[in-house]
Design a protein around this motif. Structure first.
Motif, PDB file in Angstrom:
ATOM      1  N   LEU A 147     -10.188   0.411   5.298  1.00  0.00           N
ATOM      2  CA  LEU A 147      -9.996   1.455   4.107  1.00  0.00           C
ATOM      3  C   LEU A 147      -8.702   1.105   3.070  1.00  0.00           C
ATOM      4  O   LEU A 147      -8.739   0.939   1.754  1.00  0.00           O
ATOM      5  CB  LEU A 147      -9.497   2.641   4.024  1.00  0.00           C
ATOM      6  CG  LEU A 147     -11.247   3.237   5.060  1.00  0.00           C
ATOM      7  CD1 LEU A 147     -10.977   4.779   5.724  1.00  0.00           C
ATOM      8  CD2 LEU A 147     -12.482   2.579   3.656  1.00  0.00           C
ATOM      9  N   THR A 148      -7.914  -0.256   3.169  1.00  0.00           N
ATOM     10  CA  THR A 148      -6.038   0.010   2.479  1.00  0.00           C
ATOM     11  C   THR A 148      -5.584  -0.999   2.582  1.00  0.00           C
ATOM     12  O   THR A 148      -4.670  -1.438   1.125  1.00  0.00           O
ATOM     13  CB  THR A 148      -5.208   1.280   2.888  1.00  0.00           C
ATOM     14  OG1 THR A 148      -4.797   1.114   3.519  1.00  0.00           O
ATOM     15  CG2 THR A 148      -6.068   2.773   2.954  1.00  0.00           C
ATOM     16  N   ARG A 149      -5.888  -1.680   3.774  1.00  0.00           N
ATOM     17  CA  ARG A 149      -5.390  -3.070   3.914  1.00  0.00           C
ATOM     18  C   ARG A 149      -3.837  -2.701   4.503  1.00  0.00           C
ATOM     19  O   ARG A 149      -3.510  -3.782   4.554  1.00  0.00           O
ATOM     20  CB  ARG A 149      -5.167  -3.938   2.742  1.00  0.00           C
ATOM     21  CG  ARG A 149      -6.618  -4.203   2.250  1.00  0.00           C
ATOM     22  CD  ARG A 149      -6.408  -5.481   0.796  1.00  0.00           C
ATOM     23  NE  ARG A 149      -5.644  -6.693   1.802  1.00  0.00           N
ATOM     24  CZ  ARG A 149      -6.632  -7.212   1.607  1.00  0.00           C
ATOM     25  NH1 ARG A 149      -7.757  -7.606   2.201  1.00  0.00           N
ATOM     26  NH2 ARG A 149      -5.804  -9.018   2.085  1.00  0.00           N
ATOM     27  N   ALA A 150      -3.638  -1.359   4.511  1.00  0.00           N
ATOM     28  CA  ALA A 150      -2.289  -1.321   4.968  1.00  0.00           C
ATOM     29  C   ALA A 150      -2.668  -2.026   7.005  1.00  0.00           C
ATOM     30  O   ALA A 150      -2.905  -1.254   7.578  1.00  0.00           O
ATOM     31  CB  ALA A 150      -2.158   0.039   5.416  1.00  0.00           C
ATOM     32  N   VAL A 162       0.736  -1.563   0.107  1.00  0.00           N
ATOM     33  CA  VAL A 162       0.210  -0.069   0.241  1.00  0.00           C
ATOM     34  C   VAL A 162       0.934   1.388  -0.145  1.00  0.00           C
ATOM     35  O   VAL A 162       1.909   1.460   0.618  1.00  0.00           O
ATOM     36  CB  VAL A 162      -0.899   0.013   1.313  1.00  0.00           C
ATOM     37  CG1 VAL A 162      -1.428   1.084   1.248  1.00  0.00           C
ATOM     38  CG2 VAL A 162      -1.697  -0.939   1.363  1.00  0.00           C
ATOM     39  N   ARG A 215      -1.993   6.381  -1.581  1.00  0.00           N
ATOM     40  CA  ARG A 215      -3.860   6.018  -0.840  1.00  0.00           C
ATOM     41  C   ARG A 215      -4.031   5.850   0.832  1.00  0.00           C
ATOM     42  O   ARG A 215      -5.013   6.149   0.902  1.00  0.00           O
ATOM     43  CB  ARG A 215      -3.294   4.339  -0.812  1.00  0.00           C
ATOM     44  CG  ARG A 215      -2.869   4.102  -2.592  1.00  0.00           C
ATOM     45  CD  ARG A 215      -4.041   2.805  -2.630  1.00  0.00           C
ATOM     46  NE  ARG A 215      -5.227   2.274  -2.086  1.00  0.00           N
ATOM     47  CZ  ARG A 215      -4.775   1.115  -1.978  1.00  0.00           C
ATOM     48  NH1 ARG A 215      -3.790   0.278  -2.882  1.00  0.00           N
ATOM     49  NH2 ARG A 215      -4.895  -0.183  -1.320  1.00  0.00           N
ATOM     50  N   ILE A 216      -2.849   5.770   1.747  1.00  0.00           N
ATOM     51  CA  ILE A 216      -2.675   6.395   3.294  1.00  0.00           C
ATOM     52  C   ILE A 216      -3.715   7.868   3.183  1.00  0.00           C
ATOM     53  O   ILE A 216      -4.161   7.758   4.365  1.00  0.00           O
ATOM     54  CB  ILE A 216      -2.081   5.556   4.257  1.00  0.00           C
ATOM     55  CG1 ILE A 216      -1.343   3.983   3.739  1.00  0.00           C
ATOM     56  CG2 ILE A 216      -2.265   5.538   5.466  1.00  0.00           C
ATOM     57  CD1 ILE A 216      -1.013   3.195   4.437  1.00  0.00           C
ATOM     58  N   VAL A 234      -7.760   3.014   8.879  1.00  0.00           N
ATOM     59  CA  VAL A 234      -6.466   2.881   7.723  1.00  0.00           C
ATOM     60  C   VAL A 234      -6.670   1.836   7.100  1.00  0.00           C
ATOM     61  O   VAL A 234      -6.961   1.675   5.951  1.00  0.00           O
ATOM     62  CB  VAL A 234      -5.697   3.551   8.120  1.00  0.00           C
ATOM     63  CG1 VAL A 234      -4.390   3.622   6.764  1.00  0.00           C
ATOM     64  CG2 VAL A 234      -5.456   5.288   7.979  1.00  0.00           C
ATOM     65  N   LYS A 235      -6.446   0.785   7.966  1.00  0.00           N
ATOM     66  CA  LYS A 235      -6.609  -0.756   7.146  1.00  0.00           C
ATOM     67  C   LYS A 235      -7.488  -0.941   6.587  1.00  0.00           C
ATOM     68  O   LYS A 235      -7.966  -1.662   5.759  1.00  0.00           O
ATOM     69  CB  LYS A 235      -6.043  -1.324   9.313  1.00  0.00           C
ATOM     70  CG  LYS A 235      -6.460  -2.865   8.396  1.00  0.00           C
ATOM     71  CD  LYS A 235      -5.872  -3.981   9.769  1.00  0.00           C
ATOM     72  CE  LYS A 235      -6.690  -3.880  10.572  1.00  0.00           C
ATOM     73  NZ  LYS A 235      -6.150  -4.622  12.190  1.00  0.00           N
ATOM     74  N   GLU A 274      -4.986   9.165   1.502  1.00  0.00           N
ATOM     75  CA  GLU A 274      -5.884   9.399   0.618  1.00  0.00           C
ATOM     76  C   GLU A 274      -7.425   9.136   1.484  1.00  0.00           C
ATOM     77  O   GLU A 274      -8.232  10.181   2.110  1.00  0.00           O
ATOM     78  CB  GLU A 274      -6.339   8.651  -0.640  1.00  0.00           C
ATOM     79  CG  GLU A 274      -8.063   8.312  -0.806  1.00  0.00           C
ATOM     80  CD  GLU A 274      -7.845   7.834  -2.296  1.00  0.00           C
ATOM     81  OE1 GLU A 274      -8.482   8.482  -3.560  1.00  0.00           O
ATOM     82  OE2 GLU A 274      -7.673   6.591  -2.279  1.00  0.00           O
ATOM     83  N   ALA A 275      -7.005   7.951   2.812  1.00  0.00           N
ATOM     84  CA  ALA A 275      -8.046   7.514   3.444  1.00  0.00           C
ATOM     85  C   ALA A 275      -7.839   8.379   4.313  1.00  0.00           C
ATOM     86  O   ALA A 275      -8.740   9.006   5.486  1.00  0.00           O
ATOM     87  CB  ALA A 275      -7.344   5.959   3.604  1.00  0.00           C
TER      88      ALA A 275
END
Lengths: 492, 103
Positions: free
Chosen positions: A443-446, A420, A424-425, A440-441, A427-428
């Motif tokens: 929304l982004t899988r981070a 990620v 993208r983070i 954040v996780k 943006e979240a």
């Protein structure tokens, strides 16, 4: 040796130990041998195959190292405790269980509950026994194991803090502690020309080891300014031994012609299949890279890290209280006897705040005295206070400045596992309203990958605009499903 | 010429061999698979699921899972923790290492 999880291991006649210690690093090892000396029956569980933890990691016997101490500071302190461990093991006072990765600790016994405070509504008193669940051995032969204990000492140490930068996923970019660990245990180097970067006292030790082992270390790039120590004079003066140690590192770097660049950071690693060079830039007081100061340094490996992060998931899983540390990480709340907020659970070493091996050993000994109900002696108490003061001073000096995300371009990977990028983070956080790492996780899988946020956690928290939250991981390592399936219903 | 060995002295017990993608590599007793690969100058032994990017050992202590590799046909083994055993066949892990399950 390991038994099925429904029949917890019987380390000594009776099957129940007085104290189970998780982790055989400096804190856990010191605690185990001290507790055994004070008459307790002890089980010492450790994920590694030899005692010592990360700090005293050393080559396997088959590697035939004649001078393992050449890679260490304070080896004698380990050697005497390891000898004591073997003696107590032979006498049946300690059951030493290497290659046992504890993945959960749960309350058991007559009033055992699953509540965060160790008590169930309507029940009297805290848990009287604890079951430690572990995965034992290497795949594909790993077995389920369990130990039951009246008291538990969590000495799970720490892992390295990483602050991402473009190119940090290139092969040849390794953790500073990672390079040290591979050298200490496997006698190997990641390259011939290894730049060392990040922040914290570990960098000096790593650079010294790498250079002594034959690597060329063009520079140690330290983000903090050592002038930050100036505000900590009282803690420094109380710890002359630490100053001597620092002088020793300085001497080693000078001998090996290693340049020390303070207030600088690696802001990018370059290369296609592996790192070939890095960009180093000067930082302002808040760790923002200063325009026009970037320069390129060729290297074939980079050892990078920003201090350590206490490894807390076993403790937080039990409901132990945490506190913010001066270095920006989260540590356990502990009393003067190393008790956590959960009765029956003690902790020592890095879990209570990063402070190094000497402090960890002192705290392990203090915890053992507390569990045994024996007075620890004023000297040990003073030693712990002195070393803890020094640890807090160091922590404050190396706390990452808020501007470090200035080198994190949007295309830079932040979460290594799930790939990620920073954009993208952001943006979240900026467009979708995420205010913490958990959102954040979602929304982004981070932070959702194999390492469960250990590598990207601090960075994701920074991008989401929050202070790092305590570790929460229901399982502290991969557990085969068959082990879970075999658990007796009572422990679910 | 300084080296890790010259620093610690002594000498290892009898060396053995493992293979990496069919290539024979010398291994010392007690070394992890990651150490054997580093010793041979190999820094990457996995490609990522999304970008196909090369990865190898990063944290060195079993925390980061970057060094996952296929050992004797079993994918997702942490190379920094798994001891290299004589005759082990180590292969580059593509993505999840479970291409055989693809539908």
């Amino acid at each position: 040796m390991p038994t099925s999880p429904s029949e917890p291991l019987a380390p000594a006649a009776g099957g129940l130990v007085d104290l189970a210690v998780v982790g055989a690093g400096p804190a856990g090892l010191a605690a185990a041998v001290t507790a055994a000396r004070l008459g307790l029956r002890v089980a010492l569980l450790d994920a590694g195959d030899r005692p010592g933890g990360q700090f005293y990691r050393h080559p396997a016997p088959g590697l035939g190292a004649a001078r393992p101490e050449a890679l260490h500071h304070g080896w004698a302190a380990f050697a005497t405790r390891e000898a004591a461990l073997r003696a107590h093991e032979s006498a049946g006072r300690i059951t030493y269980l290497p290659l046992h990765h504890v993945w959960a600790v749960v309350p058991a016994g007559p009033t055992g509950t699953t509540g965060p405070t160790g008590t169930r509504p309507g029940e009297a008193g805290p848990a009287t026994e604890w079951i430690l669940h572990a995965v034992a051995g290497h795949a594909p032969e790993e077995e389920a194991a369990a130990v039951t204990a009246r008291a538990v000492l969590i000495a799970t140490g720490a892992y390295e803090r990483q602050l991402p930068f473009p190119g940090w996923t290139l092969p040849g970019v390794v953790g500073a502690g990672g390079a040290q660990a591979m050298l200490k245990s496997g006698l190997v180097l990641p390259g011939r020309r290894v730049l060392v970067a990040g922040s914290g006292p570990l960098l000096l030790a790593v650079a010294g080891s790498l250079a002594a082992a034959g690597a060329t270390v063009p520079a140690v790039v330290e983000a903090a300014a050592y002038t930050a120590y100036a505000g900590q004079v009282p803690a420094l003066l109380r710890n002359p031994g630490k100053l001597v140690e620092a002088a020793g590192y300085g001497g080693a770097l000078a001998r090996h012609h290693v340049r020390l660049l303070t207030r600088h950071a690696v802001t990018e690693a370059h290369g296609t299949d592996r790192v070939e060079a890095v960009t180093v830039a000067r930082l302002d007081r808040d760790w923002r890279p200063l325009p026009g100061t970037a320069r390129r340094i060729p290297c074939d490996a980079l050892a990078v890290g920003h201090g350590l992060v206490p490894q807390l998931e076993l403790a937080t899983g039990l409901g132990c209280e945490t506190r913010p540390s001066p270095d920006g990480t989260v540590a356990l709340v502990l009393d003067a006897e190393q008790r956590t907020s959960v009765p029956g659970i003690w902790s020592a070493g890095e879990t209570g705040g990063i402070g190094g091996a000497q402090l960890a050993m002192a705290e392990g000994e203090l915890a053992a005295h507390s569990v045994a109900g024996a007075p620890p002696g004023a000297r040990l108490v003073r030693r712990r206070a002195r070393l803890r003061a020094f640890a807090d001073a160091m922590a404050a000096a190396h706390r990452p400045g808020e501007g470090w995300t200035g080198w994190l371009r949007d295309d830079a990977v932040v979460c290594r596992c799930e790939e990620v990028p920073a954009g993208r983070i952001r943006e979240a956080a900026d467009d979708l309203g995420a205010r913490d790492a958990r959102t954040v996780k979602l929304l982004t899988r981070a932070g959702m990958g194999w390492c469960q946020g250990r590598m990207c956690g601090p960075a994701v928290a920074a991008l989401a605009g929050e202070e790092p939250a305590p570790d929460r991981r229901p399982l502290s390592c991969p557990v085969p499903l068959r082990h879970l399936a075999e658990l007796p219903p009572a422990t679910h | 010429m300084r080296s890790p060995r010259s620093l610690v002295g002594g000498s290892p017990a009898a060396a053995h061999e493992i293979t990496f993608d069919g290539r024979e590599l010398p291994a010392l007793p007690g070394q992890s698979i990651a150490a054997v690969l580093w010793g041979a100058g190999i820094l990457a032994w996995r490609t990522t699921r999304e970008g196909g990017a090369p990865r190898g050992a990063f944290c060195g202590i079993g925390s980061c899972y970057d060094c996952l590799v296929t050992v004797n046909g079993r994918p997702n083994q942490r190379a920094c923790l798994v001891p290299a055993r004589p005759g082990d066949s180590v292969t580059t892990q593509e993505g999840t290492g479970r291409a055989d399950l693809a539908v």
